[in-house]
Design a protein around this motif. Structure first.
Motif, short mmCIF file in Angstrom:
data_model
loop_
_atom_site.label_atom_id
_atom_site.label_comp_id
_atom_site.label_asym_id
_atom_site.label_seq_id
_atom_site.Cartn_x
_atom_site.Cartn_y
_atom_site.Cartn_z
N UNK A 50 -11.57 9.70 -7.09
CA UNK A 50 -10.83 8.97 -8.12
C UNK A 50 -9.95 9.94 -8.89
N UNK A 51 -8.63 9.69 -8.95
CA UNK A 51 -7.73 10.58 -9.67
C UNK A 51 -6.80 9.77 -10.56
N UNK A 52 -6.16 10.46 -11.48
CA UNK A 52 -5.22 9.84 -12.40
C UNK A 52 -3.80 10.04 -11.93
N UNK A 53 -3.14 8.95 -11.52
CA UNK A 53 -1.73 8.97 -11.22
C UNK A 53 -1.13 7.76 -11.92
N UNK B 169 0.85 -1.19 0.00
CA UNK B 169 0.00 0.00 0.00
C UNK B 169 0.89 1.24 0.00
N UNK B 170 0.53 2.21 -0.83
CA UNK B 170 1.23 3.49 -0.86
C UNK B 170 0.27 4.59 -0.44
N UNK B 171 0.78 5.53 0.34
CA UNK B 171 -0.02 6.69 0.76
C UNK B 171 0.42 7.97 0.06
N UNK B 172 1.40 7.84 -0.84
CA UNK B 172 1.93 9.02 -1.53
C UNK B 172 1.99 8.82 -3.05
N UNK B 173 1.03 8.07 -3.57
CA UNK B 173 0.94 7.92 -5.02
C UNK B 173 2.02 7.06 -5.64
N UNK B 174 2.55 6.10 -4.89
CA UNK B 174 3.51 5.15 -5.45
C UNK B 174 4.96 5.49 -5.26
N UNK B 175 5.24 6.54 -4.47
CA UNK B 175 6.64 6.89 -4.19
C UNK B 175 7.24 5.92 -3.18
#
Length: 420
Positions: free
Chosen positions: A416-419, A332-338
């Protein structure tokens, strides 16, 4: 449809006008007598409902929001359409039949057990016709499997479109099926079971939905099922008999199963040529993309499950699955996959079944970009949208198993967002 759950089109994050009411996390500190404890309540003042009031138990009215929903603008008619499992509001992994999504090509039909027939023909020593009672006399098995429509998450190829995990990922269910292995019935008919042969399975509804299945898969784990979660199949799930094709796209799980033909080659039906193929960037189409690759999604917090309790302890929860086998890990990521943290997996059962995962944290109120990434026992790792697009472009509808992103703002509202 309840307007509060109606999805809207969107490509990127839009600010939400709603704000979640914050409160102290955990048990509230006593600041005086709580009338719900100290005063006699109505529900304890009189006798309740008798045992025969509802001969078939139904959910209590307080849970009336936990229902399947459709998206009206997705299809021209509800007769050939889809609705979505409320996965945001469910726990564990087993989907109640009454909540499990529906996909019909010509509407759900009423077919009584006495009128049911299943024919096996083609390359067999003896063509056979089974009644429903005949099927129940064969040795049976019980297995928990997920069923996912190949178009699940299909609207998300070109960007963030549907604001709710029920609508982005809800074309899925996970149930315990009871039935007879297909190989048992093929042996009964003396079928040619050489590995180069195929079986063509067909439904009894007006669409005559039919798909070709390689013999190797037919002899492996395919079930001719007549029960789900311990009871008869629901009408919308193929009552009285359906096919279960573990790990493979839902269109192959033919409902109201009426015919199994053993053939020399694939039939190349409508549903495996003009439909259920993956159109690539150059216009060519991938065919025979049966397996559902490893996939996961966070169900809470999510757009339909905001954080209402404010700062403090928070359980991030979601589902993971793979048509190739078992889920072995979810990050699980809380910062968009960083950065990534390994989640805790819930109890696992059968292979090719849903797995629940959890990440326990203390939320400080800071915005989050939540993602989950699944891995299965073949070593496959769930890809990002960018990785999928590099391989397949944006023309496809099917087999989108990309990493999903929810933006959670300081008020706990998710979007829902695009990352990529």
């Amino acid at each position: 449809m309840d307007e509060s759950f109606k999805p809207s089109r969107r490509a990127f994050l839009r600010g939400s006008a709603a704000a979640a009411a914050g409160s102290m996390a955990g048990a509230a500190a006593a600041s005086g007598p709580d009338p719900l404890i100290t005063e006699l309540q109505d529900w304890a003042s009189y006798t309740g409902v008798g045992v025969d009031e509802t001969p078939y138990g139904m959910p209590i009215g307080f849970e009336s929001h936990v229902v399947r929903r459709n998206v009206e603008w997705l299809t021209a008619s509800p007769i050939s359409s889809i609705n979505f499992t409320p996965i945001h509001a469910l726990e564990g992994t087993i989907t109640p039949q009454g909540c499990a999504f529906e996909r019909h090509h010509s509407g759900a039909i009423e077919l009584a057990k006495p009128d049911y027939r299943l024919m096996i023909n083609g390359l067999v020593d003896q063509p056979l016709v089974f009644t429903y009672d005949d099927l129940e006399r064969f040795p049976r098995e019980n297995h928990v499997y997920f069923c996912e429509c190949a178009a699940n998450t299909g609207m998300e190829w070109a960007g963030a479109q549907l604001n709710g995990v029920q609508f982005t990922h809800g074309m899925i269910h996970n149930m315990e099926y009871t039935g007879v292995p297909l190989r048992t019935l093929l042996k009964e008919a003396g079928a040619d079971m050489n590995p180069d042969k195929w079986v063509y399975v067909e439904g009894a509804d007006a669409s005559s939905n039919g798909r070709s299945i390689p013999m190797e898969k037919a002899l492996d784990d395919v079930l001719v099922a007549f029960k789900a979660n311990g009871e008869a199949l629901r009408m919308e799930h193929g009552y009285p008999v359906r096919l279960v094709v573990p790990g493979w796209e839902g269109n192959m799980w033919v409902k109201w199963l009426r015919r199994i033909e053993v053939t020399d080659m694939a039939v190349e039906s409508r549903e495996e040529t003009s439909k259920y193929t993956d159109v690539l960037e150059d216009g060519t189409a991938r065919k025979w993309t049966w397996e559902m690759d490893a996939k996961s999604v966070i169900t809470s917090p999510s757009p339909q499950m905001p954080i209402n309790h404010g700062k403090g302890p928070l359980v991030i929860s979601g589902l993971a699955w793979s048509g190739h086998g078992k889920i072995t890990r979810v990050d699980v990521s809380k910062d968009g996959g960083i950065t990534w943290e390994t989640a805790r997996l819930g109890k696992q059962g059968d292979t090719k079944a849903l797995t629940r995962f959890y990440l326990d944290m203390d939320w400080d109120g800071a915005p989050m970009l939540l993602q989950s990434r699944a891995m299965d026992d073949t070593g496959y790792v769930q890809p990002t949208k960018e990785q999928l697009r590099e391989q397949r472009g944006e023309n496809s509808v099917y087999h989108n198993n990309c990493i999903q992103t929810w933006y959670v703002n300081a008020e706990g509202i998710a979007e829902n967002v695009e990352v990529s």
